[in-house]
Scaffold this motif. Structure first.
Motif: not given
Length: 519
Positions: A135, A137-139, A141-142, A248, A251, A256
């Protein structure tokens, strides 16, 4: 696939290097799991199988363009912020940080270097975790939000100890991004496409080097003393805040992996997955249950090519560590702080242009070795010139060639990692992280080669940079000979672990010719 039509002319030269036979035999024996059992051929997915050759080409071009537009602008912007947040301490030195915190030259260099300790420690576990969860696309940016907050917090430090602590934490968090992005790109692009896309990604660091000087000069002129804060504190506040905003936005933009993204249509998804199959002859990222930390790490460290690439990338990065402290080196020309910051811009802009041209041509021709080594000869010249004279004009000419000489070929070398260690993805992720991690160890000691007392010639630093650039050329030469011999074995139909033999696995180029290592 990227190099299939270009192999025979180079491979024939391997006959004269019999002394390398033990190395290449060791590569084929230890690189991968047992591949003596033929892989069953697979059929293209239905929506790809029914396409004519012209339709397939047209749809693939449209797909790649769509991926480029969705993926590249955002990861480049993210990397610009990654590099700005990491290296803005070099500009901050010229606009008040050292004086307000009462740092000695040695303390400043320690604060500069400590970031890379955290950076090195986190890269391998981060990449293996990214490969496991699938992932990005989540990891990505976090972790960007976290490093933006940490970078902004640098504005609040009041002592040497606080600065060191914040810098260590920043390196620990930032470590996830660059090796993660290299793996991310290799999961979307074929070998013939990867070199230029890697250059596009790395251009973010070069662009940030150029903009860092402009931003710092502007903040120093307009905000120094505002709200009772010196310019260097505003530098960290502003750049940290921008990082969080960009994260932000990421996201909502980043996809992915091809198999796990909801952004493509079903036909596009099948084509995106299948064209990677064809490129290597083996499927890429399938699911998290097939990705194990230990297995990928073991495969990477059992392959001798990993170690050759490690030496190559380490020495390439070591030869370019002057960029970690580049504003201070430029300051030795004798100009004011603002002028010195502005003079850092042209070398980076030249590097952006040469990097794009070189990587584009490397992908177009399928060649790697000369696109890596030839620019390094300019770097060797630049370091010799910088150490040999104190005249202003020749030294600035040397500075112009330092950045472009090192990094023009470096991005092609990064793509060569994925070209040389393509499958399975867990191995590729581990190798990319391990090689990048080891390469950055040079940044721990390199800063200490630039004490103010060593200027303006920095003879020791320039000599070390020159030597490591030459070792990079030697390592690239060894790797090329090893890959030539392995390609020769594949031409004879002999099994090579980590490569797909003729007639195995995926129909198309892999089944007609078989996988060949890019040279």
């Amino acid at each position: 696939m990227a190099y299939a039509g270009h192999q025979d002319g180079h491979v024939s030269g391997a006959h004269t290097f019999n002394d390398l036979k033990p190395i290449s035999d060791h590569v084929s024996e230890t690189s991968f799991e047992n591949v003596s059992t033929p892989r069953p051929a697979r059929e293209p997915p239905p929506l790809v199988k029914d396409l004519s050759s012209d339709e397939r080409q047209r749809q693939e071009l449209a797909l790649v363009r769509k991926i480029d537009l969705r993926l590249l602008p955002m990861i480049v912007l993210m990397y610009i912020m990654n590099y700005l947040d990491r290296n803005n301490i070099a500009a901050a030195r010229l606009i008040g940080l050292e004086e307000e915190l009462k740092l000695t030259s040695s303390q400043y260099l320690t604060a500069l270097s400590i970031l890379f300790v955290g950076y090195i420690l986190m890269q391998i576990p981060s990449n293996l975790f990214l490969n496991k969860v699938g992932k990005p696309a989540v990891y990505l940016p976090t972790v960007m939000i976290v490093w933006g907050i940490v970078s902004g917090a640098t504005a609040g430090v009041q002592s040497y100890g606080g600065l060191v602590a914040v810098r260590f934490c920043l390196g620990f968090v930032e470590a996830a991004y660059f090796p993660g992005c290299l793996f991310y790109l290799s999961a979307w692009y074929t070998r013939k496409e990867l070199g230029f896309r890697t250059a596009v990604l790395y251009s973010g660091s070069l662009i940030s080097g150029a903009f860092s000087g402009l931003i710092s000069a502007g903040i120093n002129s307009g905000l120094n003393g505002a709200k009772n804060l010196l310019a260097w504190r505003w530098l960290f506040i502003i750049e940290g805040a921008i990082t969080v905003v960009v994260a932000v936005a990421a996201y909502f933009v980043l996809p992915n992996f091809p198999r796990t993204t909801s952004w493509l249509t079903e036909s596009e998804r099948q084509l995106a997955v299948w064209r990677l199959d064809e490129d290597i002859g083996e499927d890429d990222w399938v699911g998290s249950e097939k990705q194990t930390f230990s297995h990928g790490l073991k495969l990477a460290f059992l392959d001798i090519k990993t170690y050759i690439l490690m030496v190559l990338i380490f020495c390439n990065v070591a030869s370019g560590t002057v960029t970690n402290i580049f504003p201070s080196v430029v300051k030795t020309l004798g100009y004011s702080n603002n002028i010195s910051l502005l003079l850092t811009v042209p070398p980076y802009m030249l590097a952006v242009m040469t990097t794009f041209l070189n990587s584009w041509h490397a992908d177009k021709t399928g060649e790697r070795y000369f696109h890596i080594t030839l620019p390094l000869y300019f770097a060797v010249f630049a370091y010799i010139l910088a150490a040999a004279t104190t005249a202003t004009a020749p030294r600035y000419v040397a500075m112009m060639f330092m950045v472009s000489g090192v990094y023009t070929g470096y991005v092609v070398a990064l793509a060569w990692i994925s070209n040389t260690l393509p499958r399975p993805p867990a191995k590729r992720a581990a190798a990319l992280a391990a090689i990048n991690s080891v390469s950055n160890t040079s940044s721990i000691y390199a800063s200490y080669m630039y004490p103010e007392s060593a200027g303006p010639r920095f003879v020791v630093a320039m000599s070390v940079n020159c030597t490591t650039a030459f070792i990079t050329i030697c390592a690239a030469t060894v790797l090329r000979f090893v890959l030539m011999r392995l390609n020769k074995k594949l031409d004879r139909g002999e099994p090579v672990k980590g490569a797909i033999a003729v007639g195995e696995a995926v129909p198309g180029e892999a089944t007609n010719r078989g996988f060949r290592f890019a040279l």
